[in-house]
Design an enzyme around this catalytic site. Sequence first.
Site, PDB file in Angstrom:
ATOM      1  CB  THR A   1      -0.872  -0.012   1.286  1.00 14.34           C
ATOM      2  OG1 THR A   1      -1.798  -1.081   1.192  1.00 14.34           O
ATOM      3  CG2 THR A   1      -1.663   1.269   1.516  1.00 14.34           C
TER       4      THR A   1
ATOM      5  CG  ASN B   1      -5.216  -6.092   0.370  1.00 11.84           C
ATOM      6  OD1 ASN B   1      -4.755  -5.549   1.364  1.00 11.84           O
ATOM      7  ND2 ASN B   1      -5.801  -7.271   0.417  1.00 11.84           N
TER       8      ASN B   1
ATOM      9  CB  SER C   1      -5.809  -0.974   8.711  1.00 14.16           C
ATOM     10  OG  SER C   1      -6.364  -2.194   9.123  1.00 14.16           O
TER      11      SER C   1
ATOM     12  N   GLY D   1       0.907  -0.685   5.635  1.00 15.17           N
ATOM     13  CA  GLY D   1       1.299  -1.678   6.633  1.00 15.17           C
ATOM     14  C   GLY D   1       0.162  -2.551   7.120  1.00 15.17           C
TER      15      GLY D   1
HETATM   16  O1  DON Z   1      -7.165  -1.256   3.533  1.00 14.83           O
HETATM   17  C1  DON Z   1      -6.410  -1.957   4.219  1.00 14.83           C
HETATM   18  O2  DON Z   1      -6.406  -1.952   5.416  1.00 14.83           O
HETATM   19  C2  DON Z   1      -5.421  -2.854   3.511  1.00 14.83           C
HETATM   20  N1  DON Z   1      -5.922  -3.202   2.198  1.00 14.83           N
HETATM   21  C3  DON Z   1      -4.100  -2.139   3.452  1.00 14.83           C
HETATM   22  C4  DON Z   1      -3.029  -3.045   2.915  1.00 14.83           C
HETATM   23  C5  DON Z   1      -1.685  -2.557   3.272  1.00 14.83           C
HETATM   24  O3  DON Z   1      -1.477  -1.570   3.925  1.00 14.83           O
HETATM   25  C6  DON Z   1      -0.574  -3.375   2.819  1.00 14.83           C
HETATM   26  N2  DON Z   1       0.657  -2.657   3.116  1.00 14.83           N
HETATM   27  N3  DON Z   1       1.694  -2.516   3.410  1.00 14.83           N
END
Ligand code: DON
Length: 568
Positions: free
Chosen positions: A370, A390, A442, A461
């Site tokens: 992300t 994601n 998140s 994260g």
């Molecule tokens: O929206 C979310 O919470 C997740 N799809 C975020 C994924 C994410 O942060 C992966 N990263 N490092």
Amino acid sequence: MTRILCLALLLFAPLVGAEAPRAPATPPHQGGVASANAYATDAGLEILAKGGNAFDAAVAVSATLGLVEPESSGLGGGGFLLLHVAKDGRDVFVDARERAPLASARDMFLDAAGNADRKKSTEGALAAGIPGTPAALEHLAVRYGKLPLSESLAPAIRLAREGWKFGPKNAAMLGFRRDAIAATPAAAALFLRDGQVPAQGTLMRNEDYARTLERIAREGADGFYRGDYARRLVAGVRKAGGIWTESDLAEYRVVERAPLRFKHRGFEIVTAPPPSSGGVALATILNVLEPYGYEKMDKVPRTHLVVEAMRRAYRDRAVYLGDPDFAQVPVPLLTSRDYAAGLRAGISAERATPSDMLPGVTAAASRPDTTHFSIIDAEGNLAAVTQTVNLPYGNSLVVPGTGFLLNNEMDDFSVKPGVPNAFGLVGDDANAIAPGKRPLSSMTPTFLIGKDRVAVLGTPGGSRIVTMVLLGLFELMDGGGAQAAADAPRFHHQYLPDQLSAEPEAFTAEEAAQLKARGHDVQIGDRSWGNMQVVMWHRDTGKVEAGTDPRWKGVGKGSSSDAASIYR
Ligand code: DON
């Protein structure tokens, strides 16, 4: 007496929720951009220098990240944009989260025996929600920007044609998804060389991406969500086994929501409401901690209390949180000081509470991606944007001719109560799959507003986003600068699994031993996490500073630039 009290409460009610005065003593002398990739930061600075504001710069940074950091975000994904519009003092949260396709069903990722099929919710066409980022670009430009999309998208279009150099982060993340990408010819053609991860420094070009952006520049979001292009996308997804329809795309809209705001230690925190879990969890954690005077405590007792507050906030996430347009999310309750007092009453200052003693969702953790960027302009506009596909390189599917990857955001739903997703997060009914629903996230783009400093921050994260933003806020509230907030070592607890995980540098051996003695299952990993990007405006001097996460050495870039003062 009670009546007098009620009257007094009524009279003073507007003051209670009133905003801290926001008029700057000294406007920012410069613009500032911090993002996870130097090409994207430079694109933002270029647009500021051309007379664009923070929102035009956000369009440029977002579109450039989609090109040069395809593992993290892009036109096939979504995100949350927290904006402060200086001219009317308004904060707005733009929810550009993906939606579940209209043909989706609660149990679509369960096999015949009722078990969750993680591969289906993370790889290939079924894993993809309906993208929100193209709509967000148009929304930013038309509602808040000064420049036409043809100008704010120009740096990304140019770079897609001239080429960009494949970097260490692109390569590391591609390493994890090589097989899935190799299995998809259009994705392999874009991201692999002879079936292998390209060498660092390889010049990458993406003509399809340039054309897609030109189409959006010409026709706006309709160029993506309607007509020929939409038909091509739907056909590509369906051919790969997906369930998208043209209605899914035509119906997609970003949603403007009121940001969540609360006070803590004399600061105002403006942050993400549901369908993000971030703001609610931040408010719960900080409300639980407030009366302890934790800021003056020694590290181990303070960490213990912070972890106990994290544990409880993540339990509530699992039970109560989901898309507010579908589930009743008790935000006022969960963010109230009275509720926090109840949680605090169950915390021992000496011993960790085992997570399975908290009533909740039962179950049993991540290789995430992300991206986040933070922007400030010389008018005082602020943009905090976290955007995603994601997992790294999303669902690894590229519809031929489009130039971008689709997301696997469907895995952010609770595919079955209590069964952890790719981030080890569990959930229940509130986050069950339903047609048109947004998966709980998140992502936590946040503003910290103090009397003399305003900071814009966020990070990727997965499940650790919220606790990273929390630790960044601690650093900033303790007087640290933008870079210090991005540098700060990280630890995390998410209720389940019942573990206190930490970066290698977070605790000394002695500190870890003391935390274990309090009953914490301390797990010091061998890797660091996150990619925090912070800009800060000193309202007393007008100085702007930027901090970029040092963990991906030299890939990100935070810069305050005199270029922005050209238009002042
Ligand atoms: O929206 C979310 O919470 C997740 N799809 C975020 C994924 C994410 O942060 C992966 N990263 N490092």
